[in-house]
Motif scaffolding. Structure first.
Motif, mmCIF file in Angstrom:
data_model
loop_
_atom_site.group_PDB
_atom_site.id
_atom_site.type_symbol
_atom_site.label_atom_id
_atom_site.label_comp_id
_atom_site.label_asym_id
_atom_site.label_seq_id
_atom_site.Cartn_x
_atom_site.Cartn_y
_atom_site.Cartn_z
ATOM 1 N N SER A 92 -14.399 -5.083 -8.156
ATOM 2 C CA SER A 92 -14.373 -4.556 -6.787
ATOM 3 C C SER A 92 -12.989 -4.445 -6.160
ATOM 4 N N PHE A 93 -12.015 -5.167 -6.685
ATOM 5 C CA PHE A 93 -10.634 -5.002 -6.215
ATOM 6 C C PHE A 93 -9.847 -4.084 -7.150
ATOM 7 N N SER A 94 -10.547 -3.459 -8.121
ATOM 8 C CA SER A 94 -9.893 -2.658 -9.147
ATOM 9 C C SER A 94 -9.032 -3.559 -10.047
ATOM 10 N N ILE A 128 -5.638 -9.407 12.377
ATOM 11 C CA ILE A 128 -4.639 -9.986 11.478
ATOM 12 C C ILE A 128 -3.736 -8.905 10.867
ATOM 13 N N ILE A 129 -4.292 -7.741 10.560
ATOM 14 C CA ILE A 129 -3.411 -6.707 9.977
ATOM 15 C C ILE A 129 -2.451 -6.183 11.051
ATOM 16 N N CYS A 130 -2.923 -6.117 12.304
ATOM 17 C CA CYS A 130 -2.016 -5.699 13.392
ATOM 18 C C CYS A 130 -0.883 -6.720 13.528
ATOM 19 N N VAL A 143 -4.630 9.337 -12.882
ATOM 20 C CA VAL A 143 -3.533 9.170 -11.924
ATOM 21 C C VAL A 143 -4.062 9.044 -10.493
ATOM 22 N N GLU A 144 -3.197 8.515 -9.634
ATOM 23 C CA GLU A 144 -3.568 8.205 -8.254
ATOM 24 C C GLU A 144 -3.127 9.312 -7.291
ATOM 25 N N GLY A 145 -2.127 10.082 -7.743
ATOM 26 C CA GLY A 145 -1.358 10.936 -6.831
ATOM 27 C C GLY A 145 -2.096 12.096 -6.178
ATOM 28 N N GLY A 188 -16.907 2.687 -5.023
ATOM 29 C CA GLY A 188 -16.068 3.305 -6.036
ATOM 30 C C GLY A 188 -14.913 4.026 -5.385
ATOM 31 N N LEU A 189 -13.861 4.272 -6.180
ATOM 32 C CA LEU A 189 -12.751 5.107 -5.715
ATOM 33 C C LEU A 189 -12.412 6.073 -6.839
ATOM 34 N N PHE A 190 -11.573 7.036 -6.491
ATOM 35 C CA PHE A 190 -11.326 8.132 -7.423
ATOM 36 C C PHE A 190 -9.924 8.105 -8.021
ATOM 37 N N LEU A 227 -2.271 -1.102 -12.144
ATOM 38 C CA LEU A 227 -1.108 -0.969 -11.261
ATOM 39 C C LEU A 227 -1.483 -0.893 -9.782
ATOM 40 N N HIS A 228 -2.672 -0.387 -9.512
ATOM 41 C CA HIS A 228 -3.076 -0.204 -8.104
ATOM 42 C C HIS A 228 -4.024 -1.293 -7.613
ATOM 43 N N VAL A 229 -4.149 -2.368 -8.386
ATOM 44 C CA VAL A 229 -5.071 -3.433 -7.985
ATOM 45 C C VAL A 229 -4.820 -3.784 -6.513
ATOM 46 N N SER A 269 -16.762 -5.669 5.616
ATOM 47 C CA SER A 269 -17.991 -5.591 4.816
ATOM 48 C C SER A 269 -18.149 -6.800 3.920
ATOM 49 N N LEU A 270 -17.058 -7.303 3.362
ATOM 50 C CA LEU A 270 -17.180 -8.504 2.523
ATOM 51 C C LEU A 270 -17.828 -9.628 3.337
ATOM 52 N N ILE A 271 -17.330 -9.844 4.553
ATOM 53 C CA ILE A 271 -17.852 -10.954 5.364
ATOM 54 C C ILE A 271 -19.316 -10.700 5.738
HETATM 55 C C1 HEM Z 1 -12.842 -7.201 0.414
HETATM 56 C C2 HEM Z 1 -11.823 -6.496 0.846
HETATM 57 C C3 HEM Z 1 -11.130 -5.467 0.023
HETATM 58 C C4 HEM Z 1 -11.603 -4.713 -1.027
HETATM 59 C C5 HEM Z 1 -12.991 -4.723 -1.633
HETATM 60 C C6 HEM Z 1 -10.516 -3.867 -1.456
HETATM 61 C C7 HEM Z 1 -10.594 -2.981 -2.517
HETATM 62 C C8 HEM Z 1 -9.551 -2.218 -2.965
HETATM 63 C C9 HEM Z 1 -9.638 -1.295 -4.054
HETATM 64 C C10 HEM Z 1 -10.882 -1.029 -4.871
HETATM 65 C C11 HEM Z 1 -8.427 -0.711 -4.196
HETATM 66 C C12 HEM Z 1 -8.095 0.438 -5.127
HETATM 67 C C13 HEM Z 1 -7.262 0.185 -6.286
HETATM 68 C C14 HEM Z 1 -7.115 1.402 -7.136
HETATM 69 O O1 HEM Z 1 -6.838 2.503 -6.629
HETATM 70 O O2 HEM Z 1 -7.269 1.283 -8.346
HETATM 71 C C15 HEM Z 1 -7.571 -1.272 -3.187
HETATM 72 C C16 HEM Z 1 -6.269 -0.925 -3.019
HETATM 73 C C17 HEM Z 1 -5.524 -1.341 -1.939
HETATM 74 N N1 HEM Z 1 -5.875 -2.281 -0.997
HETATM 75 FE FE1 HEM Z 1 -7.605 -3.297 -0.903
HETATM 76 N N2 HEM Z 1 -9.440 -4.094 -0.664
HETATM 77 C C18 HEM Z 1 -9.755 -5.074 0.243
HETATM 78 C C19 HEM Z 1 -8.942 -5.621 1.194
HETATM 79 C C20 HEM Z 1 -7.664 -5.233 1.439
HETATM 80 C C21 HEM Z 1 -6.809 -5.804 2.458
HETATM 81 C C22 HEM Z 1 -7.140 -6.963 3.374
HETATM 82 C C23 HEM Z 1 -5.660 -5.091 2.422
HETATM 83 C C24 HEM Z 1 -4.498 -5.342 3.333
HETATM 84 C C25 HEM Z 1 -3.682 -4.484 3.767
HETATM 85 C C26 HEM Z 1 -5.761 -4.102 1.366
HETATM 86 C C27 HEM Z 1 -4.800 -3.194 1.007
HETATM 87 C C28 HEM Z 1 -4.848 -2.372 -0.103
HETATM 88 C C29 HEM Z 1 -3.784 -1.465 -0.487
HETATM 89 C C30 HEM Z 1 -2.479 -1.231 0.248
HETATM 90 C C31 HEM Z 1 -4.199 -0.823 -1.651
HETATM 91 C C32 HEM Z 1 -3.448 0.211 -2.474
HETATM 92 C C33 HEM Z 1 -2.749 -0.501 -3.619
HETATM 93 C C34 HEM Z 1 -2.015 0.423 -4.541
HETATM 94 O O3 HEM Z 1 -2.415 1.599 -4.675
HETATM 95 O O4 HEM Z 1 -1.030 -0.026 -5.136
HETATM 96 N N3 HEM Z 1 -6.993 -4.217 0.800
HETATM 97 N N4 HEM Z 1 -8.276 -2.195 -2.455
#
Ligand code: HEM
Length: 392
Positions: free
Chosen positions: A335-337, A143-145, A67-69, A282-284, A340-342, A240-242
């Motif tokens: 790396s983006f997971s 851009i996020i601002c 779980v994420e909570g 990594g994330l937890f 549900l939380h991708v 970091s990606l860039i």
């Molecule tokens: C290369 C860039 C990025 C990487 C490597 C990355 C990676 C991740 C990872 C690993 C998670 C965790 C998913 C999980 O808990 O299973 C995540 C969640 C998230 N990311 Fe990114 N991220 C990036 C860019 C961004 C950007 C640009 C945004 C814009 C706001 C963003 C917003 C979020 C949000 C809001 C979550 C939470 C999603 C959820 O829990 O439903 N991320 N990201």
């Protein structure tokens, strides 16, 4: 150890040790040569690490067990904002995802090109410049601002807050950063109240400020946490990606020249960079019940690190995993997971990288490194905090 389920402590894994901080592939190979779940006791509270591609992937897809909570760092935190579980998470994700869907993101391309153009104009006459400070850091913040609808005039202040947030997430004692985080939260709350007073904004912060649940506005604490998460999640990571991608293209073989000659597809480069150098190592998640992974029993209510960095180097998933190879087929990097939380911002992050890389190759084909700069601090993150370059 017999058939008894045991904890597997790898004494030699040292996530915060100098060698592994400098080269996280060392951690990956240690983890991948050990048991499928490793108990890490050098942190308080101790946690488990999953490293195999299939184990990480299936854990991420099992949101009832993992779980994420309790937060996505090694410390136990209260569930707030998007770092929560269904049904709350579903409500919050639906609220904010409209600005991160494919169409609104691709509409941002001209604006991103404009920002990158301005940032590159500012360095074009310099002998040397810092790719982190002058390009890969400011772009995602601006851009996020703009998406959130907050002024970008104090970017240095935002940098301090973002650094404090990621440091707190990785710290044994997050209270060290409380002063800066309180300042950030006060600023966000003021912005939220301004949006609510105006009552008719269309930016994302207005949408959040005006959202109602059962007829009531969302609690301040919830909104502040969510805005902070959106602000922080996409900054350090996209930066970091860039920087990681430019760093590899400039150091591995003749990749930069090949890239400038149009022989490398920018999306292949982005995907391989994400696999090879994940901005988040990594994330937890937290276990909701006892779980058996191979011979190891992970007890309920335990933090488990999903080690994307190791999973992305698993030879069962990626042939020649330690080679930076631009044409890869097969499994998708983690790396983006997944699940549900991708990552909600993945299309935005990739577009930012694409626009930046295309502009760099067009304007500075003679780009080269001055040196390797330095790594970002917190152990969960992998990127360059400084990356001096020259195009002279
Ligand atoms: C290369 C860039 C990025 C990487 C490597 C990355 C990676 C991740 C990872 C690993 C998670 C965790 C998913 C999980 O808990 O299973 C995540 C969640 C998230 N990311 Fe990114 N991220 C990036 C860019 C961004 C950007 C640009 C945004 C814009 C706001 C963003 C917003 C979020 C949000 C809001 C979550 C939470 C999603 C959820 O829990 O439903 N991320 N990201």
């Amino acid at each position: 150890m017999g058939s008894e389920k045991t904890a597997n402590v790898r004494m030699d894994v040292d996530l915060m040790g100098a060698d592994e901080l400098q080269d996280p592939s060392i951690t990956a190979s240690k983890l991948l040569s050990g048991e499928r779940a490793c108990l890490y006791e050098k942190f308080d509270p101790p946690f488990y690490i999953l490293s195999r591609y299939d184990d990480v992937n299936s854990a991420l897809l099992d949101a009832d067990t993992y779980v994420e909570g309790f937060g996505n760092g090694p410390n136990f935190q209260p569930a707030l904002g998007i770092l929560s579980d269904a049904p709350h998470h579903t409500f919050i994700r639906n609220l904010v995802q409209r600005d991160f869907l494919a169409k609104p993101i691709s509409d941002l391309q001209p604006r991103l090109e404009e920002i990158v153009g301005e940032l590159l104009d500012a360095v074009s006459q310099k002998e040397t410049w810092d790719l982190h400070d002058e390009l890969s850091f400011p772009l995602p913040v601006i851009i996020i601002c703009e998406i959130l609808g907050i002024p970008t005039d104090d970017i240095k202040k935002f940098k301090g807050w973002a650094d404090a947030s990621v440091a707190a997430m990785c710290a044994e004692d997050p209270t060290e950063y409380i002063a800066q985080l309180t300042e950030m939260n006060i600023y966000i709350l003021e912005q939220l109240h301004l949006k609510r007073k105006a009552g008719n904004g269309t930016d994302l912060l207005s949408v959040m400020a005006l959202a109602r649940d059962d007829g009531d506005y969302l609690p301040d604490e919830e909104l502040v946490a969510l805005a902070g998460q959106l602000f922080v999640a996409g900054n350090e990571t996209t930066t970091s990606l860039i920087s990681n991608l430019v760093w590899r293209l400039l150091t591995v073989g003749d990749l930069w020249s090949d890239f400038c000659r149009g022989e490398i597809d920018v999306d292949d480069a982005i995907n391989e960079s994400l696999r090879f150098d994940p901005p988040l190592l990594g994330l937890f998640k937290t276990t909701s019940r006892d779980v058996e992974v191979g011979d190891v029993l992970i007890p309920a209510n335990t933090k488990v690190m999903m080690h994307y960095g190791a999973a992305n180097r698993d030879p069962e998933a990626f042939p020649e995993p330690n080679v930076f190879k631009l044409k890869r087929t097969g499994k998708k990097m983690l790396s983006f997971s997944v699940g549900l939380h991708v990552c909600i911002g993945r299309e935005l992050a990739k577009l930012e990288a694409r626009v930046t890389l295309n502009a760099l190759r067009e304007r500075f084909p003679t780009l080269r490194l001055v040196n390797d700069g330095e790594r970002v601090g917190p152990f969960l993150f992998w990127g360059r905090a400084r990356l001096p370059v020259t195009h002279r």
